[in-house]
Design a protein around this motif. Structure first.
Motif, mmCIF file in Angstrom:
data_model
loop_
_atom_site.group_PDB
_atom_site.id
_atom_site.type_symbol
_atom_site.label_atom_id
_atom_site.label_comp_id
_atom_site.label_asym_id
_atom_site.label_seq_id
_atom_site.Cartn_x
_atom_site.Cartn_y
_atom_site.Cartn_z
ATOM 1 N N ALA A 49 86.499 39.884 -24.049
ATOM 2 C CA ALA A 49 86.182 38.954 -22.956
ATOM 3 C C ALA A 49 84.914 39.375 -22.219
ATOM 4 C CB ALA A 49 87.364 38.877 -21.995
ATOM 5 N N THR A 50 84.771 40.668 -21.978
ATOM 6 C CA THR A 50 83.580 41.161 -21.273
ATOM 7 C C THR A 50 82.323 40.973 -22.117
ATOM 8 O OG1 THR A 50 84.945 42.779 -20.123
ATOM 9 C CG2 THR A 50 82.576 43.163 -20.111
ATOM 10 N N THR A 51 82.408 41.309 -23.394
ATOM 11 C CA THR A 51 81.267 41.133 -24.296
ATOM 12 C C THR A 51 80.892 39.657 -24.405
ATOM 13 O OG1 THR A 51 81.959 43.072 -25.551
ATOM 14 C CG2 THR A 51 80.417 41.573 -26.626
ATOM 15 N N GLY A 52 81.902 38.810 -24.517
ATOM 16 C CA GLY A 52 81.641 37.374 -24.595
ATOM 17 C C GLY A 52 80.939 36.838 -23.364
ATOM 18 N N ALA A 53 81.399 37.278 -22.201
ATOM 19 C CA ALA A 53 80.763 36.828 -20.956
ATOM 20 C C ALA A 53 79.319 37.318 -20.869
ATOM 21 C CB ALA A 53 81.565 37.332 -19.762
#
Length: 147
Positions: A49-53
């Motif tokens: 989720a963090t990488t995607g954001a």
């Protein structure tokens, strides 16, 4: 999605009638909330989720399909929520729809890989065949609708 779900439902029903376990076989219940697998999933969820954001912020909507494919392997919910958040009026609806479809396809592929690693040959080949048929049907219907 509905077309692919119908293929999965029909395939699952067919497999259940052919390969239902006998009532004499003992089944060992397991705790679905074991701590180590839950922590691994939580860590993968957070990293994805963090990488995607971060990628969405840096690269824009062009990265949405790749992000959906990567996060869909772990959990479709992450990918769908990311795609819908990106589609909040800013991303074209077609890209959001494609991102959701790619996430579902990635999850299906991930399930087949887990089945290969932990299941019998008969199980994973059946799952792979049904997954390919469902994916092909879903993509074909998506392409027809997009025209």
């Amino acid at each position: 999605m509905i077309a692919a779900a119908l293929i999965f439902a029909a395939g699952g029903a067919a497999l259940m009638t052919k390969t239902a376990p006998s009532a004499d076989e003992p089944v060992e219940p397991r705790n679905p909330f074991e701590l180590v697998p839950l922590l691994i999933f939580a860590a993968l969820f957070a990293v994805t989720a963090t990488t995607g954001a971060a990628l969405m912020k840096g690269m824009g909507h062009s990265s949405l399909i790749g992000i959906s494919a990567a996060s869909g392997i772990f959990d479709v919910d992450i990918a769908v929520l990311t795609a819908l958040r990106a589609g909040d009026g800013a991303a074209p609806l077609q890209i959001v729809g494609d991102a959701v479809l790619v996430a579902v396809l990635a999850k299906a592929g991930g399930r087949v890989l887990v089945a290969i690693a932990s299941g019998t040959l008969r199980y994973w080949t059946s799952l792979a065949a049904i997954s390919l048929l469902a994916a092909g049907t879903g993509v074909a219907v998506s392409v027809l609708i997009a025209r």
